[in-house]
Design a protein around this motif. Structure first.
Motif, mmCIF file in Angstrom:
data_model
loop_
_atom_site.group_PDB
_atom_site.id
_atom_site.type_symbol
_atom_site.label_atom_id
_atom_site.label_comp_id
_atom_site.label_asym_id
_atom_site.label_seq_id
_atom_site.Cartn_x
_atom_site.Cartn_y
_atom_site.Cartn_z
ATOM 1 N N UNK A 196 -1.956 1.910 -5.056
ATOM 2 C CA UNK A 196 -1.282 3.205 -4.958
ATOM 3 C C UNK A 196 -2.331 4.310 -5.019
ATOM 4 N N UNK A 197 -2.377 5.125 -3.988
ATOM 5 C CA UNK A 197 -3.212 6.327 -3.966
ATOM 6 C C UNK A 197 -2.238 7.496 -4.114
ATOM 7 N N UNK A 198 -2.161 8.049 -5.311
ATOM 8 C CA UNK A 198 -1.122 9.041 -5.616
ATOM 9 C C UNK A 198 -1.258 10.283 -4.751
ATOM 10 N N UNK A 199 -2.440 10.771 -4.531
ATOM 11 C CA UNK A 199 -2.668 11.894 -3.613
ATOM 12 C C UNK A 199 -4.152 11.926 -3.268
ATOM 13 N N UNK A 215 0.857 -1.183 0.000
ATOM 14 C CA UNK A 215 0.000 0.000 0.000
ATOM 15 C C UNK A 215 0.891 1.230 0.000
ATOM 16 N N UNK A 216 0.636 2.126 -0.971
ATOM 17 C CA UNK A 216 1.381 3.377 -1.058
ATOM 18 C C UNK A 216 0.358 4.513 -1.073
ATOM 19 N N UNK A 217 0.522 5.468 -0.156
ATOM 20 C CA UNK A 217 -0.344 6.643 -0.125
ATOM 21 C C UNK A 217 0.544 7.864 -0.267
ATOM 22 N N UNK A 218 0.408 8.539 -1.404
ATOM 23 C CA UNK A 218 1.206 9.724 -1.671
ATOM 24 C C UNK A 218 0.567 10.961 -1.059
ATOM 25 N N UNK A 219 1.324 12.041 -1.083
ATOM 26 C CA UNK A 219 0.807 13.290 -0.520
ATOM 27 C C UNK A 219 1.484 14.484 -1.179
ATOM 28 N N UNK A 220 1.132 15.635 -0.765
ATOM 29 C CA UNK A 220 1.699 16.942 -1.038
ATOM 30 C C UNK A 220 1.047 17.786 -2.121
ATOM 31 N N UNK A 221 0.600 17.305 -3.271
ATOM 32 C CA UNK A 221 0.125 18.246 -4.280
ATOM 33 C C UNK A 221 -1.190 18.947 -3.919
ATOM 34 N N UNK A 222 -1.853 18.539 -2.855
ATOM 35 C CA UNK A 222 -3.100 19.160 -2.396
ATOM 36 C C UNK A 222 -4.241 19.059 -3.408
ATOM 37 N N UNK A 223 -4.132 18.134 -4.347
ATOM 38 C CA UNK A 223 -5.229 17.865 -5.277
ATOM 39 C C UNK A 223 -5.448 16.362 -5.336
ATOM 40 N N UNK A 224 -6.675 15.969 -5.577
ATOM 41 C CA UNK A 224 -7.025 14.559 -5.673
ATOM 42 C C UNK A 224 -6.434 13.974 -6.949
ATOM 43 N N UNK A 225 -5.740 12.845 -6.804
ATOM 44 C CA UNK A 225 -5.146 12.161 -7.948
ATOM 45 C C UNK A 225 -5.609 10.711 -7.955
ATOM 46 N N UNK A 226 -5.328 9.967 -9.037
ATOM 47 C CA UNK A 226 -5.864 8.609 -9.174
ATOM 48 C C UNK A 226 -5.433 7.632 -8.071
ATOM 49 N N UNK A 227 -6.292 6.639 -7.894
ATOM 50 C CA UNK A 227 -5.987 5.464 -7.072
ATOM 51 C C UNK A 227 -5.981 4.298 -8.037
ATOM 52 N N UNK A 228 -4.916 3.509 -8.032
ATOM 53 C CA UNK A 228 -4.823 2.420 -9.004
ATOM 54 C C UNK A 228 -4.001 1.264 -8.458
ATOM 55 N N UNK A 229 -4.183 0.129 -9.097
ATOM 56 C CA UNK A 229 -3.381 -1.056 -8.800
ATOM 57 C C UNK A 229 -2.181 -1.058 -9.743
ATOM 58 N N UNK A 230 -0.992 -1.261 -9.190
ATOM 59 C CA UNK A 230 0.239 -1.356 -9.966
ATOM 60 C C UNK A 230 0.754 -2.792 -9.850
#
Length: 85
Positions: A26-29, A1-16
């Motif tokens: 992976x939840x990019x943001x 499980x990877x949860x990204x942060x910082x850009x302050x905008x909603x980004x895709x959630x996907x399986x890698x």
């Protein structure tokens, strides 16, 4: 499980796919639950609820939220437009 942060905008959630043949969620943001931006895309965020097992992520759900004056508020079901992969 990877949860990204910082850009302050909603980004895709996907399986890698991993090199071992498995999958990683992976939840990019997830956006922001504190920073109340000035652009419309900075006001849409989400919470992620994840069920884990020894083998990894079993399932996940996204809970869309909007930020208005620094207050995270759930989005009504009729206004939700999130796609899960």
């Amino acid at each position: 499980l990877v949860i990204g942060s910082h850009p302050h905008v909603l980004q895709p959630v996907e399986w890698i796919k991993s090199t071992s043949g498995g999958r990683t969620l992976v939840a990019w943001s997830m956006g922001s639950t504190v920073f109340d931006g000035h652009k419309p895309d900075e006001k849409s965020s989400a919470l992620i609820q994840v069920k884990l097992a020894k083998q990894g992520v079993r399932e996940f759900h996204l809970i869309p939220i909007n930020l208005e004056h620094y207050v995270p508020t759930p989005v009504l079901a009729s206004r939700q437009n999130l796609t899960l992969k």
